[in-house]
Design a protein around this motif. Sequence first.
Motif, PDB file in Angstrom:
ATOM      1  N   ILE A  42      45.496  62.854  19.897  1.00 31.77           N
ATOM      2  CA  ILE A  42      45.600  63.711  21.077  1.00 31.77           C
ATOM      3  C   ILE A  42      46.904  63.376  21.790  1.00 31.77           C
ATOM      4  O   ILE A  42      47.215  62.208  22.018  1.00 31.77           O
ATOM      5  CB  ILE A  42      44.401  63.484  22.041  1.00 31.77           C
ATOM      6  N   GLN A  43      47.651  64.397  22.143  1.00 30.86           N
ATOM      7  CA  GLN A  43      48.900  64.239  22.895  1.00 30.86           C
ATOM      8  C   GLN A  43      48.813  65.038  24.187  1.00 30.86           C
ATOM      9  O   GLN A  43      48.182  66.098  24.236  1.00 30.86           O
ATOM     10  CB  GLN A  43      50.100  64.729  22.068  1.00 30.86           C
ATOM     11  N   LEU A  44      49.457  64.550  25.211  1.00 32.02           N
ATOM     12  CA  LEU A  44      49.542  65.248  26.488  1.00 32.02           C
ATOM     13  C   LEU A  44      50.893  65.937  26.562  1.00 32.02           C
ATOM     14  O   LEU A  44      51.939  65.302  26.413  1.00 32.02           O
ATOM     15  CB  LEU A  44      49.382  64.254  27.647  1.00 32.02           C
ATOM     16  N   THR A  45      50.891  67.252  26.770  1.00 29.60           N
ATOM     17  CA  THR A  45      52.138  68.004  26.856  1.00 29.60           C
ATOM     18  C   THR A  45      52.758  67.836  28.243  1.00 29.60           C
ATOM     19  O   THR A  45      52.131  67.313  29.174  1.00 29.60           O
ATOM     20  CB  THR A  45      51.898  69.503  26.578  1.00 29.60           C
ATOM     21  N   LYS A  46      53.997  68.305  28.417  1.00 32.10           N
ATOM     22  CA  LYS A  46      54.684  68.204  29.704  1.00 32.10           C
ATOM     23  C   LYS A  46      53.977  68.997  30.797  1.00 32.10           C
ATOM     24  O   LYS A  46      54.038  68.644  31.962  1.00 32.10           O
ATOM     25  CB  LYS A  46      56.134  68.682  29.577  1.00 32.10           C
TER      26      LYS A  46
ATOM     27  N   HIS B  86      48.627  69.610  29.306  1.00 32.62           N
ATOM     28  CA  HIS B  86      47.572  70.114  28.437  1.00 32.62           C
ATOM     29  C   HIS B  86      47.380  69.122  27.295  1.00 32.62           C
ATOM     30  O   HIS B  86      48.343  68.558  26.779  1.00 32.62           O
ATOM     31  CB  HIS B  86      47.929  71.499  27.870  1.00 32.62           C
ATOM     32  N   LEU B  87      46.142  68.926  26.898  1.00 30.74           N
ATOM     33  CA  LEU B  87      45.848  68.058  25.763  1.00 30.74           C
ATOM     34  C   LEU B  87      45.855  68.887  24.488  1.00 30.74           C
ATOM     35  O   LEU B  87      45.251  69.952  24.423  1.00 30.74           O
ATOM     36  CB  LEU B  87      44.481  67.393  25.927  1.00 30.74           C
ATOM     37  N   ILE B  88      46.538  68.393  23.472  1.00 28.97           N
ATOM     38  CA  ILE B  88      46.580  69.068  22.180  1.00 28.97           C
ATOM     39  C   ILE B  88      46.305  68.036  21.086  1.00 28.97           C
ATOM     40  O   ILE B  88      46.574  66.847  21.255  1.00 28.97           O
ATOM     41  CB  ILE B  88      47.930  69.774  21.922  1.00 28.97           C
ATOM     42  N   ALA B  89      45.749  68.492  19.977  1.00 28.58           N
ATOM     43  CA  ALA B  89      45.540  67.633  18.807  1.00 28.58           C
ATOM     44  C   ALA B  89      46.802  67.711  17.960  1.00 28.58           C
ATOM     45  O   ALA B  89      47.055  68.710  17.292  1.00 28.58           O
ATOM     46  CB  ALA B  89      44.327  68.091  18.008  1.00 28.58           C
ATOM     47  N   PHE B  90      47.599  66.660  18.032  1.00 34.53           N
ATOM     48  CA  PHE B  90      48.891  66.650  17.333  1.00 34.53           C
ATOM     49  C   PHE B  90      49.260  65.199  17.050  1.00 34.53           C
ATOM     50  O   PHE B  90      49.169  64.337  17.923  1.00 34.53           O
ATOM     51  CB  PHE B  90      49.970  67.315  18.205  1.00 34.53           C
ATOM     52  N   HIS B  91      49.696  64.912  15.829  1.00 34.53           N
ATOM     53  CA  HIS B  91      49.939  63.518  15.411  1.00 34.53           C
ATOM     54  C   HIS B  91      51.279  62.972  15.889  1.00 34.53           C
ATOM     55  O   HIS B  91      51.363  61.858  16.382  1.00 34.53           O
ATOM     56  CB  HIS B  91      49.834  63.403  13.892  1.00 34.53           C
ATOM     57  N   ASP B  92      52.342  63.720  15.718  1.00 34.37           N
ATOM     58  CA  ASP B  92      53.682  63.205  16.000  1.00 34.37           C
ATOM     59  C   ASP B  92      53.949  63.121  17.504  1.00 34.37           C
ATOM     60  O   ASP B  92      53.224  63.710  18.310  1.00 34.37           O
ATOM     61  CB  ASP B  92      54.722  64.100  15.332  1.00 34.37           C
TER      62      ASP B  92
END
Length: 109
Positions: free
Chosen positions: A92-96, A99-105
């Motif tokens: 899980i990554q937090l965007t600027k 928003h939470l997104i499922a993204f590895h990098d």
Amino acid sequence: MNSIKSTNTGEEFQLGILFNSFYMYRRIILVAFSIVLFSCSKEELDIQNLNGNKIFSIGHSGMGIFSQYPRNSYESLIKALNLGADGLEIDIQLTKDNHLIAFHDEDLS
């Protein structure tokens, strides 16, 4: 005057070098094999952990990088559960814009 004559021909000399190098390589392989064979040992470990010493199977990003489905996708997660995984781990990554997104990098580039 008696002269000493060599009975070795060039071919015999070359065969002698090949024969000696064969035994040298054979010794090297034998030593390497012995090191590997005798250095491998299994230690009995007494592990005490918080989950009652149970081992769980966890799917990393669903089925991981060797799956036919993309990492962190619904299909990959369902496939891991259907194959018997006890749990799943997703990235899980937090965007600027928060928003939470499922993204590895770490970045989207």
